[in-house]
Design a protein around this motif. Structure first.
Motif, PDB file in Angstrom:
ATOM      1  N   VAL A  55      -4.914  -6.199   3.211  1.00 39.52           N
ATOM      2  CA  VAL A  55      -6.113  -5.371   3.450  1.00 39.52           C
ATOM      3  C   VAL A  55      -5.953  -4.010   2.767  1.00 39.52           C
ATOM      4  CG1 VAL A  55      -7.454  -4.168   5.248  1.00 39.52           C
ATOM      5  CG2 VAL A  55      -6.705  -6.540   5.611  1.00 39.52           C
ATOM      6  N   GLY A  56      -4.755  -3.442   2.871  1.00 42.33           N
ATOM      7  CA  GLY A  56      -4.479  -2.142   2.259  1.00 42.33           C
ATOM      8  C   GLY A  56      -4.569  -2.180   0.741  1.00 42.33           C
ATOM      9  N   LEU A  57      -4.138  -3.282   0.138  1.00 41.12           N
ATOM     10  CA  LEU A  57      -4.229  -3.406  -1.321  1.00 41.12           C
ATOM     11  C   LEU A  57      -5.689  -3.478  -1.764  1.00 41.12           C
ATOM     12  CD1 LEU A  57      -1.387  -5.956  -2.274  1.00 41.12           C
ATOM     13  CD2 LEU A  57      -1.368  -3.476  -2.570  1.00 41.12           C
ATOM     14  N   TRP A  58      -6.493  -4.274  -1.054  1.00 47.13           N
ATOM     15  CA  TRP A  58      -7.923  -4.372  -1.399  1.00 47.13           C
ATOM     16  C   TRP A  58      -8.574  -2.996  -1.327  1.00 47.13           C
ATOM     17  CZ3 TRP A  58     -10.644  -7.826  -3.914  1.00 47.13           C
ATOM     18  CH2 TRP A  58     -10.252  -9.166  -3.910  1.00 47.13           C
ATOM     19  N   HIS A  59      -8.219  -2.251  -0.310  1.00 47.84           N
ATOM     20  CA  HIS A  59      -8.798  -0.919  -0.153  1.00 47.84           C
ATOM     21  C   HIS A  59      -8.447  -0.039  -1.355  1.00 47.84           C
ATOM     22  CE1 HIS A  59     -10.128   2.775   1.668  1.00 47.84           C
ATOM     23  NE2 HIS A  59      -8.940   3.301   1.449  1.00 47.84           N
ATOM     24  N   ARG A  60      -7.183  -0.080  -1.776  1.00 53.14           N
ATOM     25  CA  ARG A  60      -6.746   0.773  -2.884  1.00 53.14           C
ATOM     26  C   ARG A  60      -7.250   0.271  -4.235  1.00 53.14           C
ATOM     27  NH1 ARG A  60      -4.015   1.238   1.427  1.00 53.14           N
ATOM     28  NH2 ARG A  60      -2.869   3.126   2.022  1.00 53.14           N
TER      29      ARG A  60
ATOM     30  N   PRO B 102       0.826  -1.215   0.000  1.00 58.42           N
ATOM     31  CA  PRO B 102       0.000   0.000   0.000  1.00 58.42           C
ATOM     32  C   PRO B 102       0.861   1.266   0.000  1.00 58.42           C
ATOM     33  CG  PRO B 102      -0.871  -1.585   1.567  1.00 58.42           C
ATOM     34  CD  PRO B 102       0.425  -2.153   1.058  1.00 58.42           C
ATOM     35  N   ARG B 103       1.991   1.237   0.698  1.00 61.47           N
ATOM     36  CA  ARG B 103       2.861   2.408   0.755  1.00 61.47           C
ATOM     37  C   ARG B 103       3.318   2.842  -0.653  1.00 61.47           C
ATOM     38  NH1 ARG B 103       5.753   5.170   4.487  1.00 61.47           N
ATOM     39  NH2 ARG B 103       7.736   6.052   3.808  1.00 61.47           N
TER      40      ARG B 103
ATOM     41  N   GLU C 140      -1.907  -7.131   6.901  1.00 60.05           N
ATOM     42  CA  GLU C 140      -2.292  -5.707   6.861  1.00 60.05           C
ATOM     43  C   GLU C 140      -2.078  -5.149   5.454  1.00 60.05           C
ATOM     44  OE1 GLU C 140       0.152  -6.770   9.356  1.00 60.05           O
ATOM     45  OE2 GLU C 140      -1.700  -7.361  10.360  1.00 60.05           O
ATOM     46  N   ASP C 141      -0.979  -5.549   4.824  1.00 62.63           N
ATOM     47  CA  ASP C 141      -0.718  -5.082   3.459  1.00 62.63           C
ATOM     48  C   ASP C 141      -1.815  -5.566   2.507  1.00 62.63           C
ATOM     49  OD1 ASP C 141       1.626  -3.675   4.036  1.00 62.63           O
ATOM     50  OD2 ASP C 141       2.859  -5.482   3.881  1.00 62.63           O
TER      51      ASP C 141
ATOM     52  N   ASP D  32       0.622   4.664  -2.347  1.00 66.92           N
ATOM     53  CA  ASP D  32       0.497   6.027  -1.820  1.00 66.92           C
ATOM     54  C   ASP D  32       1.534   6.961  -2.454  1.00 66.92           C
ATOM     55  OD1 ASP D  32      -1.527   4.967  -0.351  1.00 66.92           O
ATOM     56  OD2 ASP D  32      -0.402   4.853   1.534  1.00 66.92           O
TER      57      ASP D  32
ATOM     58  N   THR E 106     -10.793   1.841  -4.335  1.00 75.37           N
ATOM     59  CA  THR E 106     -10.807   3.284  -4.606  1.00 75.37           C
ATOM     60  C   THR E 106     -10.329   3.622  -6.019  1.00 75.37           C
ATOM     61  OG1 THR E 106      -8.537   3.518  -3.808  1.00 75.37           O
ATOM     62  CG2 THR E 106     -10.300   3.890  -2.186  1.00 75.37           C
TER      63      THR E 106
END
Ligand SMILES: [Zn+2]
Length: 459
Positions: free
Chosen positions: A293-298, A241-242, A290-291, A245, A301
Motif C-alpha cells: 500500500v505504501g509503495l502505491w502511495h509513493r 516505503p521506508r 502494508e508495504d 522516505d 505522489t
C-alpha cells in the motif's frame, strides 16, 4: 507532404490526453495535431478510442543471466508487451560487462538481434576495475550498475566500500548514473545460514532471512556515499516505503537520487510467497501488505519514478528446484512482456493512476533518469516510439505463450482489462496486437551520453 506515417487516437501527452494525430517521418515525430486538423501522409492508422502512449521503457532487464534467453527472445517479449526501449543489465553468463571488449561485442549482438531499441548498463570488477569506468562510459554505456549483495564473486559481486567511493568519484565525472542492488549481505548470509541450520526452509524463510533492515541499511549507506561524492544515484527494485522516505530526505539535501520499484512488489506480498513458493522468490523479497500500500502511495505522489520488470528468465524446472527448500531456487521472475499489461490493469483500470501518470511512469521518467536521447514522450523531434493500448479489450495471461524461455509466471491465467493494440519503434510497427511484425535487427543501440551536456545532446 511532411510526414510519411500518421497515427491517431487518444494521445497521452505529458500534461493531458487529447484526441489527435502524430505525424512521423524517417522514424521521428515531426507533427502533432490535437485541434481537429489532420496531417497529410501516405499511410494513416486510426486507433479510434485507444490510448496512444509514448513507447514504454523497461530499464531493468537481464537478457543474459541465462544465455539461452538473449536479445531476440527478450525483445520479442518487449514488442508484445508494448516496451519500445530497454536497458540490459551487465551480470551476464559467462562474463559480466566490465570491460570495453565485452561491451562492444554485446552492442553488436544487440544491433543484430533485437526487435526494439536497447541500451547497455556496464559494471566494474569487485576490485581493480576502476580504470574501466572512463572507457566504458566513452564506449556508450547508459549507466553503471553495482551491488551490495554478492550473488557471485565474479559475475555479480559485492563491491567493497573503497571501490564504491572511488568509483562514485569517477562516475560523477562521466555524468552517467550509477544504480545499485541494495541489500546488506553481511546480514543476509548469516541469516540464511541460521535458517538452514534450523531446517527452516519453507518459502517464507526467504523473506525472513532478508528482513527490511537488510534493504534499508544498504540504501542508507549508498545515499551517504552519494551525498559526499555528488554522483547521480539510482536504487533498483526498492521494496520498502521506508527506503523511499530516506531517498526523499536526501533529495531535499540536494542528492540526485532516483528510485524504481518492480511490478511484483506492487502486485504480490508475503502471502503469495507462502502460497506459490519458488515462483514468487525474488531479491529483495516481496514484502507485507502494508508495504505494498505504501509503495502505491509513493508511486502516485511521484516519489517512486518508475516501475520495471527486473526480467530474469529462469526455466520452470530450475525454479522448482526450490520446492521443499526455498534456498535452492534461483531468485527472479520473468516479466518484460507482462509488465505493462499487468500494471495498466492494476493502475489505470483500477483508477489508482491517470493515463498521464501512467505515461510518465512507463516512459517519461525512465527516459529522463537515464538520459535516453529522443525517448520518453510524444514530442516533436523525439523518436516515433508509440505504445497503443485498447482500454476496452480484455485478455488473459497465458504463460505457455510468452516469448521468453521462461514460460511461467505467478500471474498465469490472470484476466486483464486493456490490451496492447500496437507497438511502434521509430514509426515501424513491431507488433500489431496479434502478432510480431518486425524482425531481429529492427532495434537500434541507444548510446549513453557520457561527458555530454544537455546542450550538446539537443543538437
Ligand atoms: Zn535485476
Amino acid at each position: 507532404m511532411k510526414a510519411d506515417k500518421v497515427i491517431s487516437g487518444n494521445l497521452v501527452l505529458e500534461d493531458r490526453v487529447v484526441r489527435g494525430e502524430v505525424g512521423i517521418k524517417d522514424g521521428v515525430i515531426v507533427e502533432i495535431k490535437d485541434n481537429g486538423d489532420s496531417i497529410q501522409a501516405r499511410e494513416k492508422l486510426d486507433f479510434g478510442e485507444c490510448y496512444v502512449f509514448p513507447g514504454f521503457i523497461d530499464v531493468h532487464v537481464h537478457c543474459f543471466s541465462n544465455p539461452d534467453e538473449g536479445f531476440t527472445k527478450v525483445s520479442r517479449g518487449a514488442a508484445v508487451g508494448g516496451i519500445t526501449s530497454f536497458l540490459d543489465m551487465p551480470y551476464d553468463l559467462p562474463n559480466p560487462i566490465n570491460n570495453v571488449d565485452e561491451f562492444q561485442s554485446k552492442r553488436r549482438r544487440l544491433e543484430q538481434e533485437s526487435h526494439v531499441d536497447g541500451g547497455l548498463i556496464a559494471t566494474i570488477k569487485k576490485s581493480g576495475g576502476l580504470d574501466q569506468i572512463q572507457p566504458l562510459a566513452e564506449a556508450g554505456a547508459a549507466a553503471f550498475k553495482m551491488s551490495l549483495f554478492e550473488t557471485d564473486p565474479y559475475r555479480f559481486p559485492r563491491i567493497p566500500d573503497y571501490e564504491i567511493y572511488r568509483a562514485f568519484q569517477l562516475i560523477r565525472e562521466t555524468g552517467l548514473r550509477v544504480g545499485f542492488h541494495a541489500e546488506n549481505d553481511d546480514l543476509i548470509y548469516p541469516l540464511i545460514e541460521e535458517h538452514k541450520k534450523n531446517n527452516n526452509t519453507e518459502p517464507v524463510a526467504h523473506s525472513d532471512s532478508r528482513p527490511p533492515v537488510t534493504e534499508s541499511s544498504a540504501v542508507l549507506k549508498l545515499l551517504e556515499f552519494a551525498y559526499w561524492t555528488r554522483v547521480k544515484l539510482h536504487i533498483f527494485h526498492v521494496t520498502l516505503p521506508r527506503c523511499i522516505d530516506y531517498i526523499q530526505q536526501f533529495r531535499k539535501e540536494g542528492v540526485d537520487v532516483t528510485a524504481e520499484t518492480c511490478y511484483h512488489y506492487l502486485l504480490l506480498d508475503i502471502e503469495d510467497l507462502k502460497e506459490k513458493g519458488p515462483l514468487v522468490k525474488v531479491n529483495p523479497p516481496v514484502r507485507s501488505k502494508e508495504d505494498v500500500v505504501g509503495l502505491w502511495h509513493r508511486l502516485k505522489t511521484g516519489e517512486i519514478e518508475f516501475v520495471t520488470s527486473d526480467h530474469a528468465p529462469w526455466l520452470y524446472d530450475k525454479k522448482l528446484e526450490g520446492e521443499g527448500d526455498i534456498f535452492k531456487s534461483p531468485s527472479g521472475l520473468p516479466g518484460i512482456e507482462i509488465l505493462a499489461p499487468l500494471l495498466y490493469d492494476a493502475a489505470v483500470v483500477s483508477g489508482k493512476l491517470t493515463p498521464v501518470e501512467f505515461g510518465k511512469i512507463m516512459a517519461t521518467n525512465p527516459a529522463q533518469t537515464f538520459n535516453l536521447h529522443k525517448k520518453g514522450s510524444i514530442a516533436i523531434g523525439n523518436d516515433g516510439d508509440l505504445t497503443v493500448v485498447n482500454p476496452h479489450k480484455t485478455h488473459r495471461i497465458n504463460a505457455q505463450a510468452l516469448q521468453s524461455i521462461a514460460t511461467w509466471t505467478p500471474f498465469d491465467q490472470q484476466q486483464l482489462q486493456g490490451k496492447i493494440a500496437a507497438t511502434f519503434v521509430r514509426g515501424h510497427l513491431v507488433y500489431d496486437g496479434e502478432k510480431l511484425t518486425g524482425v531481429p535487427g529492427d532495434g537500434k543501440f541507444i548510446p549513453g551520453l557520457a561527458y555530454k551536456t544537455e546542450r550538446e545532446m539537443i543538437k
